[in-house]
Design a protein around this motif. Structure first.
Motif, PDB file in Angstrom:
ATOM      1  N   GLU A 102     -39.819  24.592   4.993  1.00  0.00           N
ATOM      2  CA  GLU A 102     -38.645  25.377   4.784  1.00  0.00           C
ATOM      3  C   GLU A 102     -37.991  24.488   3.741  1.00  0.00           C
ATOM      4  OE1 GLU A 102     -35.602  27.941   4.515  1.00  0.00           O
ATOM      5  OE2 GLU A 102     -37.122  28.191   5.786  1.00  0.00           O
ATOM      6  N   ALA A 141     -39.461  25.470   0.207  1.00  0.00           N
ATOM      7  CA  ALA A 141     -39.214  26.777   0.036  1.00  0.00           C
ATOM      8  C   ALA A 141     -38.203  27.452   0.720  1.00  0.00           C
ATOM      9  CB  ALA A 141     -40.441  27.814   0.250  1.00  0.00           C
ATOM     10  N   PRO A 142     -36.785  27.195   0.341  1.00  0.00           N
ATOM     11  CA  PRO A 142     -35.881  27.333   1.207  1.00  0.00           C
ATOM     12  C   PRO A 142     -35.504  28.864   1.421  1.00  0.00           C
ATOM     13  CG  PRO A 142     -35.074  26.122  -0.780  1.00  0.00           C
ATOM     14  CD  PRO A 142     -36.319  26.277  -0.874  1.00  0.00           C
ATOM     15  N   GLY A 143     -35.087  29.329   2.236  1.00  0.00           N
ATOM     16  CA  GLY A 143     -34.932  30.677   2.819  1.00  0.00           C
ATOM     17  C   GLY A 143     -34.393  31.035   3.945  1.00  0.00           C
TER      18      GLY A 143
END
Length: 148
Positions: free
Chosen positions: A24, A27-29
């Motif tokens: 996370e 690859a933030p989301g």
């Protein structure tokens, strides 16, 4: 395949949860965070009781599915904070429609107005200093005005 699942244990779920949370960060989301949280919960429950691998997978599915409404609840409460101050980070939009007194006259389409402790550049029709003007448009640090 069944042999791989039958070896699932507490540590596998905890490591899987931390790996998902680490992913996370790259690859933030917010999506992988909730799956990681579900895996951590399965790992913690597996410490207390020792469920079969089928039960562990079912718990993961239930916790992951329950994370979606939980995420929506937190996301909604986060947006309600900005709704209490709708012009947060959009200061110029809050000035539209307000009336101010010109500090310097508008000559050749530009002048200045004092708003609180800040001098703003204004654009509009030529107007003498001391006249009241209404802000009709805000573009960056420049305001477009008309006679009030």
């Amino acid at each position: 395949m069944a042999e791989m699942f039958s070896t699932l244990g507490t540590w596998n779920w905890l490591i899987f949860g931390f790996v998902l949370m680490a992913l996370e960060l790259s690859a933030p989301g917010i999506f992988l965070f909730w799956l990681g949280l579900a895996a951590l919960l399965v790992g913690l429950v597996s410490f207390a009781i020792h469920p079969s691998w089928q039960t562990q997978l079912l718990m993961f599915a239930v916790f992951a599915a329950a994370a979606v409404p939980l995420w929506r609840h937190f996301a909604k409460s986060a947006t309600s904070v900005s709704e209490s101050n709708p012009f947060l980070n959009r200061r110029t939009e809050a000035l539209i429609g307000r009336v101010f007194t010109l500090e310097k006259p508008i000559v050749d389409g530009t002048g200045t107005v004092r708003i609180d402790d800040t001098i703003w550049r204004v654009a509009g029709p030529d107007t003498p200093a001391g006249s009241r003007v209404r802000v009709v448009q805000a573009d960056g640090a420049s305001l477009t005005v008309t006679a009030a």
